[in-house]
Design an enzyme around this catalytic site. Sequence first.
Site, mmCIF file in Angstrom:
data_model
loop_
_atom_site.group_PDB
_atom_site.id
_atom_site.type_symbol
_atom_site.label_atom_id
_atom_site.label_comp_id
_atom_site.label_asym_id
_atom_site.label_seq_id
_atom_site.Cartn_x
_atom_site.Cartn_y
_atom_site.Cartn_z
ATOM 1 N N SER A 173 -10.661 23.570 -30.335
ATOM 2 C CA SER A 173 -10.641 22.255 -31.093
ATOM 3 C C SER A 173 -9.613 22.101 -31.733
ATOM 4 O O SER A 173 -8.913 23.023 -32.303
ATOM 5 C CB SER A 173 -11.982 22.348 -31.910
ATOM 6 O OG SER A 173 -11.669 21.395 -32.866
ATOM 7 N N THR A 223 -38.653 25.237 -15.624
ATOM 8 C CA THR A 223 -38.878 23.779 -15.177
ATOM 9 C C THR A 223 -38.843 23.016 -16.368
ATOM 10 O O THR A 223 -39.589 23.340 -17.366
ATOM 11 C CB THR A 223 -40.207 23.832 -14.220
ATOM 12 O OG1 THR A 223 -41.273 24.146 -15.111
ATOM 13 C CG2 THR A 223 -39.948 24.777 -13.250
ATOM 14 N N HIS A 224 -38.483 21.817 -16.278
ATOM 15 C CA HIS A 224 -38.643 20.803 -17.418
ATOM 16 C C HIS A 224 -37.739 21.493 -18.886
ATOM 17 O O HIS A 224 -38.186 21.294 -19.883
ATOM 18 C CB HIS A 224 -40.125 20.622 -18.185
ATOM 19 C CG HIS A 224 -41.053 20.126 -16.940
ATOM 20 N ND1 HIS A 224 -41.380 18.916 -16.722
ATOM 21 C CD2 HIS A 224 -41.539 20.789 -15.910
ATOM 22 C CE1 HIS A 224 -42.450 18.553 -15.604
ATOM 23 N NE2 HIS A 224 -42.386 19.650 -15.280
ATOM 24 N N LYS A 277 -14.307 26.884 -32.750
ATOM 25 C CA LYS A 277 -14.862 26.522 -31.349
ATOM 26 C C LYS A 277 -14.274 27.052 -30.017
ATOM 27 O O LYS A 277 -13.084 27.346 -30.056
ATOM 28 C CB LYS A 277 -14.666 24.923 -31.269
ATOM 29 C CG LYS A 277 -15.383 23.953 -32.225
ATOM 30 C CD LYS A 277 -16.872 23.863 -32.035
ATOM 31 C CE LYS A 277 -16.989 23.524 -30.820
ATOM 32 N NZ LYS A 277 -16.642 22.006 -30.490
ATOM 33 N N GLU A 308 -17.862 21.159 -18.178
ATOM 34 C CA GLU A 308 -18.162 19.842 -18.772
ATOM 35 C C GLU A 308 -17.344 18.786 -17.829
ATOM 36 O O GLU A 308 -18.148 17.741 -17.554
ATOM 37 C CB GLU A 308 -17.681 19.550 -20.360
ATOM 38 C CG GLU A 308 -18.486 20.465 -20.883
ATOM 39 C CD GLU A 308 -17.552 20.199 -22.587
ATOM 40 O OE1 GLU A 308 -18.051 19.314 -23.255
ATOM 41 O OE2 GLU A 308 -16.692 20.911 -23.154
ATOM 42 N N SER A 325 0.900 -1.176 0.053
ATOM 43 C CA SER A 325 0.113 0.041 0.089
ATOM 44 C C SER A 325 0.737 1.508 0.021
ATOM 45 O O SER A 325 0.385 2.273 -0.164
ATOM 46 C CB SER A 325 -0.876 -0.041 1.234
ATOM 47 O OG SER A 325 -0.280 -0.148 2.347
#
Lengths: 459, 459, 459, 459
Positions: free
Chosen positions: A276, A154-155, A282, A289, A22
């Site tokens: 990118s 909402t939703h 981009k 994320e 360990s």
Amino acid sequence: AKLWGGRFEDSVTDAVEKFTESISFDKALYSHDITGSRAHASMLARQGLITDDDRDKILDGLDVIKGQIESGEFVWRTDREDVHMNIEAALTDLVGEPAKKLHTARSRNDQVCTDFRLWCRDAIDAIVLRIRKLQVALVKLALKNENLIVPGYTHMQRAQPVLLPHLLLAYVEPLERDALRLLDCRARLNFCPLGACALAGTGLPIDRFMTSEALGFTAPMRNSIDAVSDRDFVLEFLSANSITAVHLSRLGEEWVLWASEEFGFIVPSDSVSTGSSIMPQKKNPDPMELVRGKSARVIGDLVSLLVLCKGLPHAYNRDLQEDKEPVFDSVKTIMGMLEVSAEFAENITYNQERIKSALPAGHLDATTLADYLVKKGIPFRTSHDIVGRSVAFCVSRNCRLEDLSLDELRSISPTFDKDVHEYLGVEKAIKNFSSYGSTGSECVSNQLDYWIAKLELSR
Amino acid sequence: AKLWGGRFEDSVTDAVEKFTESISFDKALYSHDITGSRAHASMLARQGLITDDDRDKILDGLDVIKGQIESGEFVWRTDREDVHMNIEAALTDLVGEPAKKLHTARSRNDQVCTDFRLWCRDAIDAIVLRIRKLQVALVKLALKNENLIVPGYTHMQRAQPVLLPHLLLAYVEPLERDALRLLDCRARLNFCPLGACALAGTGLPIDRFMTSEALGFTAPMRNSIDAVSDRDFVLEFLSANSITAVHLSRLGEEWVLWASEEFGFIVPSDSVSTGSSIMPQKKNPDPMELVRGKSARVIGDLVSLLVLCKGLPHAYNRDLQEDKEPVFDSVKTIMGMLEVSAEFAENITYNQERIKSALPAGHLDATTLADYLVKKGIPFRTSHDIVGRSVAFCVSRNCRLEDLSLDELRSISPTFDKDVHEYLGVEKAIKNFSSYGSTGSECVSNQLDYWIAKLELSR
Amino acid sequence: AKLWGGRFEDSVTDAVEKFTESISFDKALYSHDITGSRAHASMLARQGLITDDDRDKILDGLDVIKGQIESGEFVWRTDREDVHMNIEAALTDLVGEPAKKLHTARSRNDQVCTDFRLWCRDAIDAIVLRIRKLQVALVKLALKNENLIVPGYTHMQRAQPVLLPHLLLAYVEPLERDALRLLDCRARLNFCPLGACALAGTGLPIDRFMTSEALGFTAPMRNSIDAVSDRDFVLEFLSANSITAVHLSRLGEEWVLWASEEFGFIVPSDSVSTGSSIMPQKKNPDPMELVRGKSARVIGDLVSLLVLCKGLPHAYNRDLQEDKEPVFDSVKTIMGMLEVSAEFAENITYNQERIKSALPAGHLDATTLADYLVKKGIPFRTSHDIVGRSVAFCVSRNCRLEDLSLDELRSISPTFDKDVHEYLGVEKAIKNFSSYGSTGSECVSNQLDYWIAKLELSR
Amino acid sequence: AKLWGGRFEDSVTDAVEKFTESISFDKALYSHDITGSRAHASMLARQGLITDDDRDKILDGLDVIKGQIESGEFVWRTDREDVHMNIEAALTDLVGEPAKKLHTARSRNDQVCTDFRLWCRDAIDAIVLRIRKLQVALVKLALKNENLIVPGYTHMQRAQPVLLPHLLLAYVEPLERDALRLLDCRARLNFCPLGACALAGTGLPIDRFMTSEALGFTAPMRNSIDAVSDRDFVLEFLSANSITAVHLSRLGEEWVLWASEEFGFIVPSDSVSTGSSIMPQKKNPDPMELVRGKSARVIGDLVSLLVLCKGLPHAYNRDLQEDKEPVFDSVKTIMGMLEVSAEFAENITYNQERIKSALPAGHLDATTLADYLVKKGIPFRTSHDIVGRSVAFCVSRNCRLEDLSLDELRSISPTFDKDVHEYLGVEKAIKNFSSYGSTGSECVSNQLDYWIAKLELSR
């Protein structure tokens, strides 16, 4: 040779040594291990179990070793299995005979629990600090955009207008519970296992209250078997981290969406965006994320530990060695998530123009109109129905509620009166909210004051 | 400066760079990354997208870099983010202009998927090899103890006698399914994403079939968005590992129990045991405790990836960078678990004397007696009841079924006849088993032959 | 009284009976239990273990009981513990003595495994059917919108234009792997445990090959201990469901986003939407939110079973009774998710106008422009840089790439030529994609043809 | 027709209705829903938003409905979606117009959170009560066997002797933390969301402090968006249950092992045991196997909810409907586990004779001997080594440490003296333990006194 090698004739195979070691990860406990050993040695000396001279040699030796570790000189040896044996063996190399007395009335079973509780205690303090910093960043962002009205969802459908600070405080509030949950966990784990030895305690005249106090614990644990067997303190800690991680994943999701072309509500600065390798146009909100994504490993770490502990009989089992890496990973991850979220908060600009032009869509003032009718004495279910028909009328005409004339409104319900236009449009809708905790300007301002005071900021 | 930096004015903050880097772990893909780039460069040249000279410079450069990495000379740079950018940038440093053409008709999105599929393919092969080795070790252990009768348990209560080889083959069988499950996964993941580029493919005249074939894939993936977005191949891989891990955890549990004082059925050699830092008499089966315990992290890794992928919209999201560490950890862990289990199997001795003396307890021949009555025409439920009463009689007398005289048996049921004693005692019970797959000596011998042939062993 | 009650003096307490009963959920296995018993009785008769008359009475009795169950007349009794004992006891009530012979050479341990494998086999077939239906719905939706160009995203940022059918097929492809994964699982679980009895087989002359064949299994399981102990078939099944659930959660997320005001790309019909109890203007895509959300319980079910099986020693342990509810729940949930997703697909309209007007934003043609430069001989990294600067120029001027004049483009790079405008704008970008699997019109059309043929549809 | 149906032309399809309904499970909230509505109606009346007469009709109607539900007369309708709509619609059927005013200044979003927090609060109280009962049962069991010495284990190897009460208290201690953890959770969730409405609050003059107080909450929640969006209170609750479940799984494992033939330490009474359908001699500790196994579903429930909440943007999303079933299942399961564990504790007998005869094996007094040497001034590492050699000597001679003569001991180390035999044998070993929390008789007696007082028992 292992320190427990007395009656063993063969040493373990390479594969077993590699599989069971360990030291590659538990060396992270070195500082707390040394702290624990210092307290233990001092207690042993005061109780007459070692001499003051032994104690001084041990304490001095531990200082030297700590210095070596921190300067990178210390050589960690896999054949010495773990951090405890590495330090003890190095101490023996350094100071000789007295080092052999350090493990008096102690086992690795209680030693590792002591180290690990100390480590978790510090980790909790570090996390709570980062929670505070993120709360500060969010409140400051709210203050920078104090009067900005944004759609509330909402939703994922537009529902009602809200003040941006109201929305940002809806992240500050859960973070507060996260911090308090961690502090409850801290209080519950802050008891000292040292002196439980292997599982049954000892017959030597130790003073567990002395070591407990020296190490800042509330008290020694009452039951020596419990002290070495249970890992509920890490389960609770990782649960708390998982809940925080879920909260941050939601913030990540929201900011990723708001940075999209379709929403276009926030613009992260270059310093928190990436590009990118193939698409030159981009500008990606990668940090958020990853905040969203890394919640997964914090949850995975918790699951690992729950599975680990399930069905283990008393007392210590070697399985428990697996308790550390998930905790180290969880702590490192949650700290990164908190830091980067705060940094992202400091580096986004709300696109006020875009937001403003987007607000008329979605009939965000419909509920306010329903409240209007209720105030006029219409039962809520009826007023809900009237507004529903008004919205349908708008949809068919491709217009906003505020575009309807009084006559048009009256054709739907005669209850509508001249004052109705004081309730239409998002600005007026916001003004009309008044209940405690609502998105009304004054309510939100009060809430901001509350957090400014609590977080010791100033306007 | 990042390779995608064209339109960026600021570089990312240190915290973001540290949080978003992957080079610390994805460098494990270096070999597969170079293999993929070699195939890509060759294809680009054949399609006329780069010159043969460019290709040769790229291939030679990649060889040099591979050598540097393997000799430890290569300097991995965090500011170059990941393994792909590190190698490409080093190639540019080395061979200049041609290197800038390598990323033609390729994105990191398809590149990393290609690398990762190649890596998983190799990992599966390595795991299956270790499964075979463990099967071999178990079959050899069975052959060493071919006629040893041990108690068979249900509910951890003694149920019926079984031949030890029968019990050991009950681990070999699931391992076979584990191997086949992994190979199904391998077949399903062995499709080539290269050429999917960022998500939409390319307008350049590439030949995806050529690179797919060169890399040993079955075919190129049919849909470029799917190719870069989905991670079901890792979910399936980690599921397979989790199931294997559960199997091994059960073996771990059994051997830990059997090595206890109370069972005392197996004695692990010193080379796979460890001792205690405080209790000198201890000899612990740590490797198998850790095999049991490490199943937890394999399961945790799977959960991490399921949580990670849940609810992600198309196509690539940065969250997916988090797909690698759980896979690396799962593979490393499962390989260690398999290796150490095999090594343990090679290093245990069955305590035949202890087992033999333990067998009489528990009325293991009760079911055989019930079968006897059925053969005599008694309905099963009635015979079950008769045997139940016989056992109760033995319990009250503290004796074994075989100790009962025919008269005593007949006092319970007149159906008992002289031949009843051919069905009592564990050895006779074992002899009486005859159904396909049962623990009868001949059945087990046939099964051993099956595995000896399949695993290419000899008696 | 329990059927195993022979030597027991007390019956279990109410709390224990309630805690340990399984009849409340395992009655779902009734049909497969009867099918298994029929095959078993027929085999017993052919082997001479019961008479033909016994067999006929058993078969007739089972028919009657099945009828009673399906008409709702059958009384399930908790004191009879489980589905097996309920049916056997009812059979005894009905036909007397012959029923007591049915359990000859059988235990509940092998009986329940047989039932459960039969049940899972049917469940897999039912799920695969629903996967096919969802694939059909997606392909039909693609055909209805065959030439619709939509933005393709990475990092939720617009990346490149894609044809909608290309995107929809990126869901059809994973579903195909999901179906194949389930069928692999089906093949692996389709082996017969019947005759393994409690764990060791039997000494009675049964024919396991006969029952295996009668029940449609590939073969009897080779090892009786393995047959009753392992639950890897359900772990594999629930893993497969979890992966499918993750795929569907991604579809759910995408459609929820696309139905938002901000995207506005799809309009679900009223028949798959719900409203708000307080906000009359709302129209929420609830079914797809629940598809996303219900993935969580499918994953939770898998985790339950992994935790359940971890560390269990051989052979059967009562813990394993807990294997059923997570499977029932997982199957019911995944079937609902698939059905509702298909129904949603049949009830959405793409807002072509809105999508078309949204396309110019985001410089979706940037990569196509980079490909153009590569075709002109510019190394990719250089062309990426040139296009990056072109995009930056557009951003500063708030215009599209196609709005730039040739002179403006040339001021950035002299390589740009008159033909550059054949590569700009999303329609031209789409036309330029040509690689296998790409979003080019012809490629996508070929892919559609592939799926039309495979799913036996017609254009 | 749905209550939100105003602008909707079509009703939802059957599949969608079935998939999205929650009435099949959320009716469990009926009592708390009615309590919440009563408080809300009273507040509306005091604030003048409805008349006192309206209020009285509502309150009377709710009483009637509650009675109908509890007598089984109430008809739950799936087309009315959920418990809230069922009750409100039934109220409208019953009292007409006033019922339509009940939803004034309320949304299902805040209503369901209020109901659910009330439900969880009661559930926590019920669980804590059952924890106390199990603690009582364990302490009583300890008192019945106050002086019984049993082997203490680490790595499932015998390590040191412990008093049985010491071991049983090692389960009482974690249960105490479990109860406190739940109470912390209760305190944190006891804030009132009512009045947050859909997400933004309301413009109607409600008094949130009044409803909060009436419902026994500490205070209204400060932020209306947070109030309807977050489910951290259930995550924390299910985490706490999971940790308790892990503790109980360990108890289950231990008792299952101790009831085996090999250990033979406990004998469960018939009233908590079950038999076998095929093996008449079996007596299985099924309840504790299921306690161990059911921990899996409690953990699975937690994972479901973590996955559910991950990555959801603000505010309410329909996914959150899935929050209830895992909680209901977790609570029901953990309550059963606690009850059955207590009942098992009340129904086991320790086989004192068997335990006593088993104690000599395993050199349980080795550590005591090492302590002896330390007291004589030998450094611990050296004494550990001496005792290791003494044990090896015993193993080779197949004897116990206490069987060694002083001469034999002195041949290993001259430090051994006549008084050594006061430290050998398990009884003497137990007597020698003295440290706080150790297994020494006096220490354990003190701990028992502590728990007797705390749990209000008497000796």
